[in-house]
Design an enzyme around this catalytic site. Structure first.
Site, mmCIF file in Angstrom:
data_model
loop_
_atom_site.group_PDB
_atom_site.id
_atom_site.type_symbol
_atom_site.label_atom_id
_atom_site.label_comp_id
_atom_site.label_asym_id
_atom_site.label_seq_id
_atom_site.Cartn_x
_atom_site.Cartn_y
_atom_site.Cartn_z
ATOM 1 N N ASP A 25 5.642 -30.731 -7.272
ATOM 2 C CA ASP A 25 5.881 -31.273 -5.924
ATOM 3 C C ASP A 25 5.100 -32.585 -5.733
ATOM 4 O O ASP A 25 5.665 -33.614 -5.315
ATOM 5 C CB ASP A 25 5.421 -30.211 -4.907
ATOM 6 C CG ASP A 25 5.881 -30.473 -3.484
ATOM 7 O OD1 ASP A 25 6.697 -31.392 -3.284
ATOM 8 O OD2 ASP A 25 5.424 -29.754 -2.579
ATOM 9 N N ASP A 42 8.408 -34.381 -18.239
ATOM 10 C CA ASP A 42 8.135 -34.618 -16.821
ATOM 11 C C ASP A 42 9.466 -34.784 -16.092
ATOM 12 O O ASP A 42 10.245 -35.697 -16.415
ATOM 13 C CB ASP A 42 7.301 -35.906 -16.747
ATOM 14 C CG ASP A 42 6.968 -36.322 -15.340
ATOM 15 O OD1 ASP A 42 7.473 -35.700 -14.378
ATOM 16 O OD2 ASP A 42 6.199 -37.291 -15.196
ATOM 17 N N ILE A 43 9.718 -33.950 -15.132
ATOM 18 C CA ILE A 43 11.028 -33.962 -14.449
ATOM 19 C C ILE A 43 11.265 -35.253 -13.662
ATOM 20 O O ILE A 43 12.408 -35.632 -13.429
ATOM 21 C CB ILE A 43 11.189 -32.711 -13.548
ATOM 22 C CG1 ILE A 43 12.667 -32.416 -13.274
ATOM 23 C CG2 ILE A 43 10.395 -32.848 -12.246
ATOM 24 C CD1 ILE A 43 12.944 -31.047 -12.705
ATOM 25 N N SER A 93 7.994 -21.651 -9.342
ATOM 26 C CA SER A 93 7.026 -20.571 -9.042
ATOM 27 C C SER A 93 6.061 -20.219 -10.186
ATOM 28 O O SER A 93 5.201 -19.357 -9.997
ATOM 29 C CB SER A 93 7.717 -19.263 -8.588
ATOM 30 O OG SER A 93 8.124 -19.360 -7.248
ATOM 31 N N THR A 94 6.214 -20.852 -11.359
ATOM 32 C CA THR A 94 5.392 -20.403 -12.494
ATOM 33 C C THR A 94 4.054 -21.137 -12.614
ATOM 34 O O THR A 94 3.313 -20.927 -13.578
ATOM 35 C CB THR A 94 6.142 -20.543 -13.840
ATOM 36 O OG1 THR A 94 6.337 -21.938 -14.123
ATOM 37 C CG2 THR A 94 7.470 -19.818 -13.816
HETATM 38 N N1 AR6 Z 1 7.629 -32.040 -14.354
HETATM 39 C C1 AR6 Z 1 8.132 -30.820 -14.644
HETATM 40 N N2 AR6 Z 1 7.450 -29.676 -14.437
HETATM 41 C C2 AR6 Z 1 6.205 -29.785 -13.928
HETATM 42 C C3 AR6 Z 1 5.609 -31.020 -13.598
HETATM 43 C C4 AR6 Z 1 6.379 -32.196 -13.832
HETATM 44 N N3 AR6 Z 1 5.925 -33.407 -13.544
HETATM 45 N N4 AR6 Z 1 4.361 -30.773 -13.102
HETATM 46 C C5 AR6 Z 1 4.190 -29.435 -13.132
HETATM 47 N N5 AR6 Z 1 5.284 -28.829 -13.634
HETATM 48 P P1 AR6 Z 1 4.065 -25.735 -9.601
HETATM 49 P P2 AR6 Z 1 5.014 -23.447 -8.001
HETATM 50 C C6 AR6 Z 1 5.572 -27.399 -13.864
HETATM 51 O O1 AR6 Z 1 2.645 -25.322 -9.467
HETATM 52 O O2 AR6 Z 1 4.357 -22.509 -8.922
HETATM 53 C C7 AR6 Z 1 2.843 -27.060 -4.962
HETATM 54 O O3 AR6 Z 1 1.597 -27.329 -4.396
HETATM 55 C C8 AR6 Z 1 4.398 -26.457 -14.024
HETATM 56 O O4 AR6 Z 1 3.905 -26.472 -15.362
HETATM 57 O O5 AR6 Z 1 4.403 -27.160 -9.479
HETATM 58 O O6 AR6 Z 1 6.430 -23.195 -7.579
HETATM 59 C C9 AR6 Z 1 3.902 -26.838 -3.894
HETATM 60 O O7 AR6 Z 1 3.721 -27.686 -2.779
HETATM 61 C C10 AR6 Z 1 5.064 -25.120 -13.701
HETATM 62 O O8 AR6 Z 1 5.653 -24.576 -14.860
HETATM 63 O O9 AR6 Z 1 5.014 -24.973 -8.516
HETATM 64 C C11 AR6 Z 1 3.702 -25.409 -3.538
HETATM 65 O O10 AR6 Z 1 2.656 -25.250 -2.621
HETATM 66 C C12 AR6 Z 1 6.182 -25.474 -12.730
HETATM 67 O O11 AR6 Z 1 6.265 -26.915 -12.742
HETATM 68 C C13 AR6 Z 1 3.326 -24.774 -4.862
HETATM 69 O O12 AR6 Z 1 2.773 -25.821 -5.644
HETATM 70 C C14 AR6 Z 1 5.938 -25.029 -11.312
HETATM 71 O O13 AR6 Z 1 4.567 -25.191 -10.999
HETATM 72 C C15 AR6 Z 1 4.521 -24.239 -5.591
HETATM 73 O O14 AR6 Z 1 4.104 -23.538 -6.710
#
Ligand code: AR6
Length: 169
Positions: free
Chosen positions: A33, A9-10, A120-121
């Protein structure tokens, strides 16, 4: 710059700056986020609102900075990744910009250690393998006198496997 891979978890990472995969509103959302705003507290959102009032929305590929609030990290660098729409060339350029602009901003803040999520993933559905390749290539191409370490923080098993494989090559 040293590169490190961590699964977790970041919001728990002790770095000078962590990067948030935000959206252009900068007002929070789901995924990483949501986790960052929940753990970091209201100060982060307040500063995001100030940035919005000053410059408007954050464009895809660009980056802005706020405090880390209650997080162990001093700063949160908010960058907006591209939503995957099948346009590989355009999407790749925009995703590369996220890494480059975050690193440039980090340098301007004298950041020594920075942690990135897999931008973005998740909700934005960018292909994980391609996203990882772009992230690693951009970080390796970026030379810095200031940043000493980049940590890739993978949350899901699939990303961790992909990063491990690419970093071992
Ligand atoms: N720590 C590290 N990585 C994480 C965590 C965490 N706590 N939680 C999720 N991830 P995403 P996006 C990973 O969906 O695709 C939001 O609503 C997750 O497994 O967070 O860039 C924003 O407001 C994935 O690999 O971001 C935007 O609307 C990575 O973080 C939208 O999502 C990115 O997944 C952005 O979408």
């Amino acid at each position: 710059m040293n590169i490190e891979l961590i699964k977790g978890d970041i919001t728990k990472i002790e770095a000078d700056a962590i990067v948030n995969a935000a959206n252009s509103s900068l007002l929070g959302g789901g995924g990483v986020d949501g986790a960052i705003h929940r753990a970091g507290g209201k100060k982060i959102l307040d500063e995001c609102i100030e940035i919005r009032n000053r410059q408007g929305k954050c464009k895809t590929g660009e980056a802005v900075v706020t405090t880390g609030g209650n997080l162990p990290a001093k700063y949160v660098i908010h960058t907006v990744g591209p939503v995957w729409n099948g346009n590989e060339e355009k999407g790749s350029k925009l995703l590369a910009n996220c890494y480059i602009n975050s690193l440039k901003l980090a340098e301007s803040l004298d950041v020594k250690i920075i942690a990135f999520p897999n931008i973005s993933t998740g909700i934005y559905r960018f292909p994980k393998e391609l996203a990882a390749k772009i992230a690693i290539d951009e970080v390796k191409d970026f030379t810095s006198e200031i940043i000493e370490k980049v940590i890739f923080v993978c949350f899901d098993d699939e990303n961790e496997k992909i990063y491990r494989k690419l970093l071992e090559e």
